[in-house]
Design a protein around this motif. Sequence first.
Motif, PDB file in Angstrom:
ATOM      1  N   ILE A 171     -54.657  21.954  24.334  1.00  0.00           N
ATOM      2  CA  ILE A 171     -54.773  23.205  23.705  1.00  0.00           C
ATOM      3  C   ILE A 171     -55.935  24.108  24.418  1.00  0.00           C
ATOM      4  CG2 ILE A 171     -55.999  24.177  21.722  1.00  0.00           C
ATOM      5  CD1 ILE A 171     -54.982  21.749  20.007  1.00  0.00           C
ATOM      6  N   ALA A 172     -56.875  23.365  25.074  1.00  0.00           N
ATOM      7  CA  ALA A 172     -57.969  24.346  25.785  1.00  0.00           C
ATOM      8  C   ALA A 172     -57.249  25.211  27.103  1.00  0.00           C
ATOM      9  CB  ALA A 172     -59.205  23.136  26.348  1.00  0.00           C
ATOM     10  N   GLN A 173     -56.375  24.359  27.650  1.00  0.00           N
ATOM     11  CA  GLN A 173     -55.528  25.024  28.634  1.00  0.00           C
ATOM     12  C   GLN A 173     -54.761  26.297  28.247  1.00  0.00           C
ATOM     13  OE1 GLN A 173     -53.083  21.796  30.447  1.00  0.00           O
ATOM     14  NE2 GLN A 173     -54.506  21.885  32.196  1.00  0.00           N
ATOM     15  N   TRP A 174     -54.254  26.172  27.244  1.00  0.00           N
ATOM     16  CA  TRP A 174     -53.640  27.448  26.444  1.00  0.00           C
ATOM     17  C   TRP A 174     -54.786  28.496  26.237  1.00  0.00           C
ATOM     18  CZ3 TRP A 174     -48.551  29.173  26.789  1.00  0.00           C
ATOM     19  CH2 TRP A 174     -47.798  28.038  26.740  1.00  0.00           C
ATOM     20  N   LEU A 175     -55.779  28.115  25.744  1.00  0.00           N
ATOM     21  CA  LEU A 175     -56.839  28.934  25.399  1.00  0.00           C
ATOM     22  C   LEU A 175     -57.513  29.661  26.618  1.00  0.00           C
ATOM     23  CD1 LEU A 175     -58.675  27.132  22.557  1.00  0.00           C
ATOM     24  CD2 LEU A 175     -56.866  29.182  22.253  1.00  0.00           C
TER      25      LEU A 175
ATOM     26  N   LEU B 133     -55.644  30.460  29.242  1.00  0.00           N
ATOM     27  CA  LEU B 133     -54.802  31.528  29.702  1.00  0.00           C
ATOM     28  C   LEU B 133     -55.386  32.693  28.750  1.00  0.00           C
ATOM     29  CD1 LEU B 133     -51.120  29.730  29.959  1.00  0.00           C
ATOM     30  CD2 LEU B 133     -52.873  30.110  31.807  1.00  0.00           C
ATOM     31  N   ALA B 134     -55.298  32.613  27.627  1.00  0.00           N
ATOM     32  CA  ALA B 134     -55.651  33.857  27.066  1.00  0.00           C
ATOM     33  C   ALA B 134     -57.009  34.322  27.465  1.00  0.00           C
ATOM     34  CB  ALA B 134     -55.950  33.375  25.683  1.00  0.00           C
ATOM     35  N   GLY B 135     -58.050  33.353  27.743  1.00  0.00           N
ATOM     36  CA  GLY B 135     -59.229  33.600  28.516  1.00  0.00           C
ATOM     37  C   GLY B 135     -59.470  34.499  29.532  1.00  0.00           C
ATOM     38  N   TRP B 136     -58.335  34.418  30.290  1.00  0.00           N
ATOM     39  CA  TRP B 136     -58.452  35.211  31.522  1.00  0.00           C
ATOM     40  C   TRP B 136     -58.285  36.522  31.225  1.00  0.00           C
ATOM     41  CZ3 TRP B 136     -59.378  35.819  36.400  1.00  0.00           C
ATOM     42  CH2 TRP B 136     -58.859  36.746  37.083  1.00  0.00           C
ATOM     43  N   PHE B 137     -57.410  36.971  30.312  1.00  0.00           N
ATOM     44  CA  PHE B 137     -57.306  38.356  30.025  1.00  0.00           C
ATOM     45  C   PHE B 137     -58.445  38.929  29.057  1.00  0.00           C
ATOM     46  CE2 PHE B 137     -52.929  36.766  30.200  1.00  0.00           C
ATOM     47  CZ  PHE B 137     -52.428  37.712  30.779  1.00  0.00           C
ATOM     48  N   ALA B 138     -59.038  37.942  28.373  1.00  0.00           N
ATOM     49  CA  ALA B 138     -60.582  38.311  27.764  1.00  0.00           C
ATOM     50  C   ALA B 138     -61.649  38.498  28.944  1.00  0.00           C
ATOM     51  CB  ALA B 138     -61.131  37.149  27.013  1.00  0.00           C
TER      52      ALA B 138
ATOM     53  N   THR C 185     -64.465  25.799  22.163  1.00  0.00           N
ATOM     54  CA  THR C 185     -65.857  25.755  22.686  1.00  0.00           C
ATOM     55  C   THR C 185     -65.655  25.244  24.002  1.00  0.00           C
ATOM     56  OG1 THR C 185     -66.644  24.570  20.355  1.00  0.00           O
ATOM     57  CG2 THR C 185     -68.036  24.083  22.219  1.00  0.00           C
ATOM     58  N   ILE C 186     -64.867  24.492  24.677  1.00  0.00           N
ATOM     59  CA  ILE C 186     -64.832  24.306  25.903  1.00  0.00           C
ATOM     60  C   ILE C 186     -64.117  25.586  26.629  1.00  0.00           C
ATOM     61  CG2 ILE C 186     -64.005  22.918  27.768  1.00  0.00           C
ATOM     62  CD1 ILE C 186     -66.348  21.629  25.900  1.00  0.00           C
ATOM     63  N   ALA C 187     -62.976  25.865  26.129  1.00  0.00           N
ATOM     64  CA  ALA C 187     -62.419  26.933  26.971  1.00  0.00           C
ATOM     65  C   ALA C 187     -62.804  28.086  26.952  1.00  0.00           C
ATOM     66  CB  ALA C 187     -61.066  27.161  26.089  1.00  0.00           C
ATOM     67  N   THR C 188     -63.822  28.723  25.908  1.00  0.00           N
ATOM     68  CA  THR C 188     -64.595  30.035  26.055  1.00  0.00           C
ATOM     69  C   THR C 188     -65.807  29.947  26.792  1.00  0.00           C
ATOM     70  OG1 THR C 188     -65.491  29.397  23.710  1.00  0.00           O
ATOM     71  CG2 THR C 188     -63.606  30.730  23.656  1.00  0.00           C
ATOM     72  N   ILE C 189     -66.258  28.913  27.343  1.00  0.00           N
ATOM     73  CA  ILE C 189     -67.361  28.767  28.260  1.00  0.00           C
ATOM     74  C   ILE C 189     -67.377  29.924  29.161  1.00  0.00           C
ATOM     75  CG2 ILE C 189     -68.832  27.598  29.986  1.00  0.00           C
ATOM     76  CD1 ILE C 189     -68.188  25.133  28.465  1.00  0.00           C
ATOM     77  N   PRO C 190     -66.492  30.172  29.916  1.00  0.00           N
ATOM     78  CA  PRO C 190     -66.569  31.262  31.076  1.00  0.00           C
ATOM     79  C   PRO C 190     -66.586  32.772  30.436  1.00  0.00           C
ATOM     80  CG  PRO C 190     -64.692  29.733  31.703  1.00  0.00           C
ATOM     81  CD  PRO C 190     -65.191  29.425  30.119  1.00  0.00           C
ATOM     82  N   THR C 191     -65.883  32.801  29.008  1.00  0.00           N
ATOM     83  CA  THR C 191     -65.768  34.070  28.417  1.00  0.00           C
ATOM     84  C   THR C 191     -67.004  34.367  27.701  1.00  0.00           C
ATOM     85  OG1 THR C 191     -64.726  33.180  26.665  1.00  0.00           O
ATOM     86  CG2 THR C 191     -63.155  34.117  28.260  1.00  0.00           C
TER      87      THR C 191
END
Length: 491
Positions: A345-349, A351-356, A269-275
């Motif tokens: 966990i959000a930090q790892w997400l 990293l994946a979010g950058w490619f998203a 929920t937090i990590a996907t805010i930018p994506t």
Amino acid sequence: MSQQEANAEAAEPELERPELERRARRSSLFTVGGYGLGNVLRLASNVLLADLLFPEVFGEMVLVSLLLLGIGMFSDVGIGPCLVQSRRGRESAFAHTAFTIQLLRGITIGIVGYLLAPWFVDYYEAPTLLWPVRAACLTAVLQGFNSTKWFTVTRDLALGRKTAVELVAQAASITVCVVWASLSPNIWALVAGNVAQCAVIALLSHVALPGAHDRLRIESAALRELMHFGRWVFVSTCITFLALQSDRLILGKLVDSIGMLGVYGMAGTIATIPTVLSGHLSGNVQYPLLAAYDRSDSAGLEQAFLRQRATLLVGLGAMLLAVFWFAPLFFRTLYRADYHDAGWIAQWLCLAGWFALLKQTADRVLLVRGATRALAAVNLAAFVSKAGGTLIGFHVAGFHGFLVGLVAGAAIEQLVVQWVVRGVGISVVRQDALASLAALVVCVAGWRIQLVAHTELRPLPGYALEIGFGALLLGLAVAQGVQRYKKVGLA
């Protein structure tokens, strides 16, 4: 409507470029501002709900959402994108046909979800979720009643009222969730909040947005165009669901505790805010603007696309940096100990979010060029790479391997996007390489500084270093994004 009136509608001129650019700037500000305020509300409600509900409840809601999202995406025929892209998008006959199809689709999704619920809860060994899942199917039916004005205001880049409707609906959802959880802390609080949000949007999309009212009608020519456009969108969104949700689909079966799935969902929920914001900007600003350019001057599409994308990557990259940097501190400070693992966990997400971010800001040009088949191929590659990466990673190194595999799969996905976008005459390789190099340097430096702050300094100086350096990096990134936006905007 007479043929003469239909022709008059079809002949309505496109907006001139200066007006398009003005609307693009205004719409991007509405989108970012509305999304920012919405996330303030959402984060505040998450903190409250995390204090009221156990991680297991959020894990259950992840599973409930998976079924509804899956059925919805597996029945998507691209009604919204077609209303934005088609030259007939402003015609009433076309809009009425789109509304009729959308309504039938929503009712069908609700029925199918209701019937599939027993199989779904048996697969995840969660029999107590049967009736929450069935109740949540009402959201699909309510979404079917959304007005086509929800899409036509996007086509016209007039997003002010739409943003206001989204915020009102979110406030209603939060209110229902918090009040219900206070009285009865279980999964029904989250289900009721989702239903309330969909109901408010369905109502206000008809009464609060400008434009003609929808009614039931099927015009054969409009139906053919919608089905032709939507056939590969249907395939693409089916695979998109698998690509975007493969981590949750797989993790829900691999982990022993549904509470771990809830913590993972909270981190997401937090990590996907930018994506998620990237998706809003790409769908509500970038796509309709590029579609308008393509209808009027297709030769200038590549230059406009790359300029837009550079602006989006700077701004969204700064936001992703903020989430990456502050997520551990955020969860340690505001959440109880059950949720602290969500920080790393959000930090790892992220990293994946950058490619998203790279993908979401690039693949809209495929829709503009009508290359929906290529978009389906991209999403298939995304599903295979992410599913394969997470399964292999979990088998080799458990949950940490799962996260490494997710990042590796996302990187492979973007390589496929680069290749497919080149097929429509546009290259994003150089832009991706420069942006990714800058992001890598910042992440490695940040990770090292955080490690020093946590292991070699006392708590207070460590927190001061973490917050101060993070604020400095974020300030520099935001300043660069604002400067670029003022210079070129998204036009």
